[in-house]
Enzyme design. Structure first.
Site, PDB file in Angstrom:
ATOM      1  CD  GLU A 245      25.218 -22.033 -28.225  1.00  0.00           C
ATOM      2  OE1 GLU A 245      25.072 -21.915 -26.997  1.00  0.00           O
ATOM      3  OE2 GLU A 245      26.251 -21.715 -28.826  1.00  0.00           O
TER       4      GLU A 245
ATOM      5  N   GLY B 112      31.453 -19.274 -22.267  1.00  0.00           N
ATOM      6  CA  GLY B 112      30.533 -20.383 -22.006  1.00  0.00           C
ATOM      7  C   GLY B 112      29.134 -20.020 -22.441  1.00  0.00           C
ATOM      8  CB  SER B 113      25.913 -21.535 -21.591  1.00  0.00           C
ATOM      9  OG  SER B 113      26.001 -21.465 -20.187  1.00  0.00           O
TER      10      SER B 113
ATOM     11  CB  CYS C  29      30.704 -20.377 -29.782  1.00  0.00           C
ATOM     12  SG  CYS C  29      32.377 -20.049 -30.306  1.00  0.00           S
TER      13      CYS C  29
ATOM     14  CD  GLU D 116      34.220 -12.754 -25.737  1.00  0.00           C
ATOM     15  OE1 GLU D 116      33.578 -12.802 -26.801  1.00  0.00           O
ATOM     16  OE2 GLU D 116      34.633 -11.695 -25.245  1.00  0.00           O
TER      17      GLU D 116
ATOM     18  CE  LYS E  19      34.742 -24.188 -13.290  1.00  0.00           C
ATOM     19  NZ  LYS E  19      34.924 -25.477 -13.927  1.00  0.00           N
TER      20      LYS E  19
ATOM     21  CB  VAL F  89      27.058 -19.959 -17.000  1.00  0.00           C
ATOM     22  CG1 VAL F  89      28.159 -19.723 -15.971  1.00  0.00           C
ATOM     23  CG2 VAL F  89      26.418 -21.326 -16.775  1.00  0.00           C
ATOM     24  N   GLY F  90      26.788 -16.991 -18.311  1.00  0.00           N
ATOM     25  CA  GLY F  90      27.356 -15.657 -18.544  1.00  0.00           C
ATOM     26  C   GLY F  90      26.530 -14.576 -17.858  1.00  0.00           C
TER      27      GLY F  90
HETATM   28  P1  NAP Z   1      28.953 -23.546 -19.562  1.00  0.00           P
HETATM   29  O1  NAP Z   1      28.140 -24.658 -19.047  1.00  0.00           O
HETATM   30  O2  NAP Z   1      28.407 -22.158 -19.446  1.00  0.00           O
HETATM   31  O3  NAP Z   1      30.359 -23.636 -18.795  1.00  0.00           O
HETATM   32  C1  NAP Z   1      31.439 -22.793 -19.081  1.00  0.00           C
HETATM   33  C2  NAP Z   1      32.356 -22.730 -17.875  1.00  0.00           C
HETATM   34  O4  NAP Z   1      31.667 -22.099 -16.789  1.00  0.00           O
HETATM   35  C3  NAP Z   1      32.793 -24.093 -17.347  1.00  0.00           C
HETATM   36  O5  NAP Z   1      34.094 -23.998 -16.828  1.00  0.00           O
HETATM   37  C4  NAP Z   1      31.783 -24.335 -16.245  1.00  0.00           C
HETATM   38  O6  NAP Z   1      32.215 -25.255 -15.271  1.00  0.00           O
HETATM   39  C5  NAP Z   1      31.659 -22.947 -15.664  1.00  0.00           C
HETATM   40  N1  NAP Z   1      30.431 -22.719 -14.906  1.00  0.00           N
HETATM   41  C6  NAP Z   1      29.255 -23.417 -14.974  1.00  0.00           C
HETATM   42  N2  NAP Z   1      28.366 -22.894 -14.107  1.00  0.00           N
HETATM   43  C7  NAP Z   1      28.979 -21.858 -13.477  1.00  0.00           C
HETATM   44  C8  NAP Z   1      28.579 -20.933 -12.478  1.00  0.00           C
HETATM   45  N3  NAP Z   1      27.355 -20.962 -11.949  1.00  0.00           N
HETATM   46  N4  NAP Z   1      29.462 -19.990 -12.068  1.00  0.00           N
HETATM   47  C9  NAP Z   1      30.704 -19.936 -12.608  1.00  0.00           C
HETATM   48  N5  NAP Z   1      31.141 -20.802 -13.545  1.00  0.00           N
HETATM   49  C10 NAP Z   1      30.294 -21.736 -13.990  1.00  0.00           C
HETATM   50  O7  NAP Z   1      29.335 -23.757 -21.082  1.00  0.00           O
HETATM   51  P2  NAP Z   1      29.944 -25.057 -21.775  1.00  0.00           P
HETATM   52  O8  NAP Z   1      28.875 -26.079 -21.902  1.00  0.00           O
HETATM   53  O9  NAP Z   1      31.215 -25.443 -21.115  1.00  0.00           O
HETATM   54  O10 NAP Z   1      30.323 -24.488 -23.207  1.00  0.00           O
HETATM   55  C11 NAP Z   1      29.403 -24.351 -24.249  1.00  0.00           C
HETATM   56  C12 NAP Z   1      28.950 -22.901 -24.387  1.00  0.00           C
HETATM   57  O11 NAP Z   1      30.081 -22.051 -24.565  1.00  0.00           O
HETATM   58  C13 NAP Z   1      28.088 -22.688 -25.614  1.00  0.00           C
HETATM   59  O12 NAP Z   1      27.027 -21.822 -25.288  1.00  0.00           O
HETATM   60  C14 NAP Z   1      29.046 -22.016 -26.595  1.00  0.00           C
HETATM   61  O13 NAP Z   1      28.416 -21.251 -27.587  1.00  0.00           O
HETATM   62  C15 NAP Z   1      29.870 -21.181 -25.671  1.00  0.00           C
HETATM   63  N6  NAP Z   1      31.143 -20.810 -26.284  1.00  0.00           N
HETATM   64  C16 NAP Z   1      31.335 -19.508 -26.647  1.00  0.00           C
HETATM   65  C17 NAP Z   1      32.522 -19.124 -27.269  1.00  0.00           C
HETATM   66  C18 NAP Z   1      32.781 -17.685 -27.649  1.00  0.00           C
HETATM   67  O14 NAP Z   1      33.937 -17.316 -27.815  1.00  0.00           O
HETATM   68  N7  NAP Z   1      31.756 -16.854 -27.818  1.00  0.00           N
HETATM   69  C19 NAP Z   1      33.495 -20.082 -27.523  1.00  0.00           C
HETATM   70  C20 NAP Z   1      33.260 -21.415 -27.157  1.00  0.00           C
HETATM   71  C21 NAP Z   1      32.081 -21.760 -26.520  1.00  0.00           C
HETATM   72  P3  NAP Z   1      31.828 -26.827 -15.394  1.00  0.00           P
HETATM   73  O15 NAP Z   1      32.525 -27.316 -16.594  1.00  0.00           O
HETATM   74  O16 NAP Z   1      32.363 -27.376 -14.147  1.00  0.00           O
HETATM   75  O17 NAP Z   1      30.339 -26.879 -15.527  1.00  0.00           O
END
Ligand code: NAP
Ligand code: MG
Length: 516
Positions: free
Chosen positions: A399, A242-243, A298, A264, A189, A246-247
């Site tokens: 962040e 992701g964030s 990130c 992550e 996904k 959500v994590g």
């Molecule tokens: P996000 O909003 O948490 O979304 C990440 C993924 O999760 C997307 O595919 C999103 O779908 C999905 N998602 C959202 N809500 C969900 C739920 N309730 N249940 C299951 N899945 C859900 O994060 P983002 O804005 O895409 O990315 C930015 C974040 O990622 C930042 O916090 C960044 O630091 C982090 N990040 C971490 C790393 C690492 O390796 N540590 C690397 C890159 C990014 P939708 O797109 O449809 O909302």
């Protein structure tokens, strides 16, 4: 192994650019027939395509197919599975420019960096193609005579992979490639902001000859696709990037079901500049770290921790560099900083500017969206620097995920380490110093999963573990062979060839024993 069917079909309607899910080797629309639009953040009038707005019906079907396909895929020898991945690497190389252009168009990453995103996936493909011939377990002596012990890796089952938009090729590759080489099957996904990159990656697997059903792609919202995917009892492992918010939710879902889960998450990364640092180098590192990918990494440098003695010198050079950054359409070769991903991100960044000002930080430059002329076409935000920030402020703790960085000053090495480690996150950090003692003290004391000396806070490599301390995750690492801790089960095997019942912990083998 079945040969790849034709790649055509990802697009249901080429003219209107309507795309499909990929389930069981077929490109299919969402059961609901609903769709969502993917737009170019550099120019929001450009619609890239319409993608399936799927729900649990699509997710359930993809999981059913993945579960069925696991029965044969786990039996394919790992070196054979790896051959597919090697081909994926070859095709990625051929398509690097095309795919990089899509990365740049879909998320507004400047072309130089978009190529880096794709290159990371190429490197990851070859790395894990090699792992197909290793996947090392280990042997170890048994406590008893005539008994042999060895430990094997075994696949886990169906993997639910949920990825963010900021590395739309590299991050899926970190998960997909090892999951598949290890013998698992996948429901993928991707982020709703970058569905075309995900589609192209899946097309490449199809072209490389991956058997139908091993990799399934379901587009759609986190709430209607990600959540049911993580919750489903037939998904054995969830790997999420992701964030933190959500994590946490995904961890709770998986925790209740005793499901293996890797998260992550975010970072609040910092560059520390000591008084003896090469300042030009430190300035370069901070520019790249704070404003690369428009601060949407990130590992972005969102705090710059400066020794009081060099603060003014550093800031003069840094602000001069900031003023020369070219902001614009990510596809243009002269652009240094592209747009942010979408309107919500723009609003969220703007909110942090207000928070910073309310907290008493001093805005040195930027602090507003860019809207005049061509900027009005996309989601542009001026590179922003705050001064007089202290470690307790929200600016220094949360962040921001945009082109905003904050300057904090220190006088002693103890103070620098204290500020460095004062956030709830622990992804990456860096120090600029010419003093080896200071460098090693930092390596020892930094509470970050990735530590750089005289280098910027950003820059993962495929064969190095990647992940962080504290709220950056739940204790796992991606990259390198460490990723197999997520995508394999350990199986301990003991073979007793004594011909009698031997009891571990109970049968004593004395040092003088002449027993055979
Ligand atoms: P996000 O909003 O948490 O979304 C990440 C993924 O999760 C997307 O595919 C999103 O779908 C999905 N998602 C959202 N809500 C969900 C739920 N309730 N249940 C299951 N899945 C859900 O994060 P983002 O804005 O895409 O990315 C930015 C974040 O990622 C930042 O916090 C960044 O630091 C982090 N990040 C971490 C790393 C690492 O390796 N540590 C690397 C890159 C990014 P939708 O797109 O449809 O909302
Ligand atoms: Mg988009």
């Amino acid at each position: 192994m079945k040969k790849a069917s034709m790649v055509e079909g990802a697009r249901r309607n080429v003219k209107n650019k309507t795309y499909c899910n990929f389930i069981g080797g077929k490109w299919v629309p969402a059961v609901s027939s609903r769709g969502f639009l993917d737009i170019n953040p550099s120019d929001k009038s450009e619609i890239i395509g319409e993608f399936p707005d799927s729900d649990s019906n699509d997710v359930n079907e993809a999981i059913r197919v993945a579960k069925e396909s696991y029965k044969f895929w786990k039996k394919v020898p790992a070196p054979k599975r790896a051959e597919v991945l090697f081909k994926v690497g070859e095709i990625l190389k051929q398509k690097k420019e095309e795919l990089s252009t899509v990365v740049s168009t879909e998320l507004g990453k400047v072309m130089r960096e978009a190529r880096g995103d794709v290159q990371e996936a190429i490197d990851t493909a070859y790395h894990h193609a090699g792992e197909g011939r290793r996947l090392f377990g280990f042997t170890t002596p048994s406590e008893l005579q005539n008994k042999m012990a060895f430990v094997l890796r075994h696949p886990v089952g169906v993997c639910g992979l949920i990825t963010p938009w900021n590395f739309p090729v590299a991050i899926p590759s970190w998960k997909l490639f090892p999951a598949i080489v290890a013998g698992n099957t996948v429901v993928f996904k991707p982020a709703s902001d970058t569905p075309l990159c995900a589609t192209m990656l899946v097309e490449i697997f199809q072209e490389a000859g991956l058997p139908d059903g091993v990799l399934n792609l379901v587009h759609g919202k986190g709430s209607s696709v990600g959540r049911p995917l993580a919750s489903h009892p037939d998904v054995s492992v969830v790997s999420f990037t992701g964030s933190a918010d959500v994590g946490r939710e995904i961890n709770e879902i998986c925790g209740k079901r005793l499901k293996r889960v890797s998260c992550e998450l975010g970072g609040k990364n910092a560059e520390v500049v000591m008084e003896d640092a090469d300042l030009d180098l430190a300035v370069e590192g901070a520019i790249w770290g704070a404003f690369g990918t428009t601060g949407q990494r990130c590992t972005a440098t969102s705090r710059i921790i400066l020794h009081k003695k060099i603060k003014n010198q550093f800031l003069n050079r840094f602000l001069d560099r900031v003023s020369k950054l070219k902001i614009g359409n990510a596809l243009k070769p002269e652009t240094d900083v592209g747009p942010v991903i979408n309107a919500q991100r723009l609003e969220s960044i703007q909110r942090y500017i207000e928070i910073g000002e309310e907290e008493g930080a001093k805005l040195l430059v930027g602090g507003k969206p860019l809207t005049n002329g061509n900027y009005g076409k996309g989601f542009y935000f001026a590179p922003t620097v705050f001064d007089n920030v202290n470690k307790e402020m929200r600016l220094a703790q949360e962040e921001i995920f945009g082109p905003v960085t904050s300057v904090i000053t220190f006088e002693t090495p103890d103070e620098a380490i204290d500020i460095l480690n004062s956030t709830a996150y622990g992804l990456s950090s860096s120090i600029y110093t010419r003093d080896v003692n200071k460098a090693f003290r930092y390596i020892e004391e930094s509470e970050h999963g990735v530590c750089y000396v005289n280098a910027s806070t950003i820059g993962a490599e495929a064969h190095l573990p990647f992940g962080g301390y504290k709220n950056t995750g739940n204790g796992h690492r991606e990259g390198s062979h460490q990723i197999y801790e997520i995508f394999t089960e350990w199986k301990t095997v003991v073979v007793d060839y004594s011909g009698k019942l031997q009891k571990a912990q109970m049968d004593d083998v004395s040092l003088n024993s002449k027993k055979k």
